[in-house]
Design a protein around this motif. Sequence first.
Motif, mmCIF file in Angstrom:
data_model
loop_
_atom_site.group_PDB
_atom_site.id
_atom_site.type_symbol
_atom_site.label_atom_id
_atom_site.label_comp_id
_atom_site.label_asym_id
_atom_site.label_seq_id
_atom_site.Cartn_x
_atom_site.Cartn_y
_atom_site.Cartn_z
ATOM 1 N N GLU A 294 -14.225 -18.728 46.923
ATOM 2 C CA GLU A 294 -12.990 -18.011 47.141
ATOM 3 C C GLU A 294 -11.904 -18.969 47.250
ATOM 4 O O GLU A 294 -10.513 -18.097 47.807
ATOM 5 C CB GLU A 294 -13.224 -17.125 48.321
ATOM 6 N N HIS B 234 -6.256 -12.228 42.383
ATOM 7 C CA HIS B 234 -7.529 -12.904 42.850
ATOM 8 C C HIS B 234 -8.479 -12.932 42.014
ATOM 9 O O HIS B 234 -9.086 -14.050 41.662
ATOM 10 C CB HIS B 234 -8.122 -11.568 43.900
ATOM 11 N N SER C 259 -9.296 -17.941 44.382
ATOM 12 C CA SER C 259 -8.723 -16.552 43.863
ATOM 13 C C SER C 259 -7.997 -16.232 45.240
ATOM 14 O O SER C 259 -7.033 -15.348 45.066
ATOM 15 C CB SER C 259 -10.377 -15.782 44.003
ATOM 16 N N HIS D 10 -10.336 -16.592 40.319
ATOM 17 C CA HIS D 10 -11.865 -16.782 39.863
ATOM 18 C C HIS D 10 -11.890 -17.327 38.339
ATOM 19 O O HIS D 10 -12.697 -18.242 38.145
ATOM 20 C CB HIS D 10 -12.696 -15.642 40.032
HETATM 21 ZN ZN ZN Z 1 -13.440 -13.027 45.250
#
Ligand code: ZN
Length: 331
Positions: A150, A123, A153, A127
């Motif tokens: 998001e 995740h 991620s 990012h």
């Molecule tokens: Zn995140």
Amino acid sequence: MQALRDAVVAAYPRLSHRYYRLKAKWLGLDRLEVWDRNAPLPLEEDRRIPWAEAERTVIEAYAAFDPRLADLARPFFGRGWIDAGVKPGKAPGAFAHPTVTDAHPYVMLNYLGKPRDVMTLAHELGHGVHQILAAGQGELLSATPLTLAETASVFGEMLTFRKLLAEAPDAKARKALLAGKVEDQINTVIRQIAFYDFESKLHAARRLGELTVEDINALWMAVQAESLGDAFVFAPGYESFWTYIPHFVHSPFYVYAYAFGDGLVNALYAVWEEGDPDFRDKYFEMLRAGGSRHHRELLAPFGLDASDPRFWDKGLAMIERLIDELEAMDA
Ligand SMILES: [Zn+2]
């Protein structure tokens, strides 16, 4: 937003209600109490995944999607851009933080070697990769709005989850992975939309006049019962649990962003699974755009439109399939 809310509320019976009935069975309980909602599953194994194996898993999962993604992630390991160890005084949680657009981001984790920690690594690297790709937009436009923040991620996490699932040594490990993923998704998509729904109803009711604590409690309980389903009984005292969500006061309606992000990635992942041959190039293009364009424009090349309830159904159907499999394993 209305499309997302409607699609998720309509899916409660197919998702959370079914899942929590399974969870009650696994825990050996007739009915669940709210504190059982996030109780550890009795399916989890004790094995700790060494850091080197976590690195290899994530890099391979990224590379299987596109070698360019793995190339962007590799320097984080090789050049010391990740602080993963747990030590006294270190802040909890995990994040990837950009610095300036002509330098690289850093990742902070607290790695304990559970399968979920491997997913967290995937995740935060997502990012990190997103921040590197968007850096070309410069300081003012590189940061993505909440709706898209998001994307890389959760997508990176999904790639890694699929790899762990494909390599699960036995049915028990597979079941633990599936259940963990479903529970995470219910917490992000279902629960946050239930929060949003509670807020909408609360603000609408307030418009008609002042509300007593009992009025607010009743709205909260109605939404909780509707979203969690018949596997739950609610012990006295839960009526006032709306007070534990700081967002309701400090950032009204913010909670939608979590559900939006996860739902968006589930829909994107479904397009990838359907086999769009240009998917990867479009995906990189989307990440490179950073915060320079609206999601409507960025999703159009994938044939996706977030204002269409069918868009959200695509992602919700994916969670539903995971629950189908869990039910079949339990039969
Ligand atoms: Zn995140």
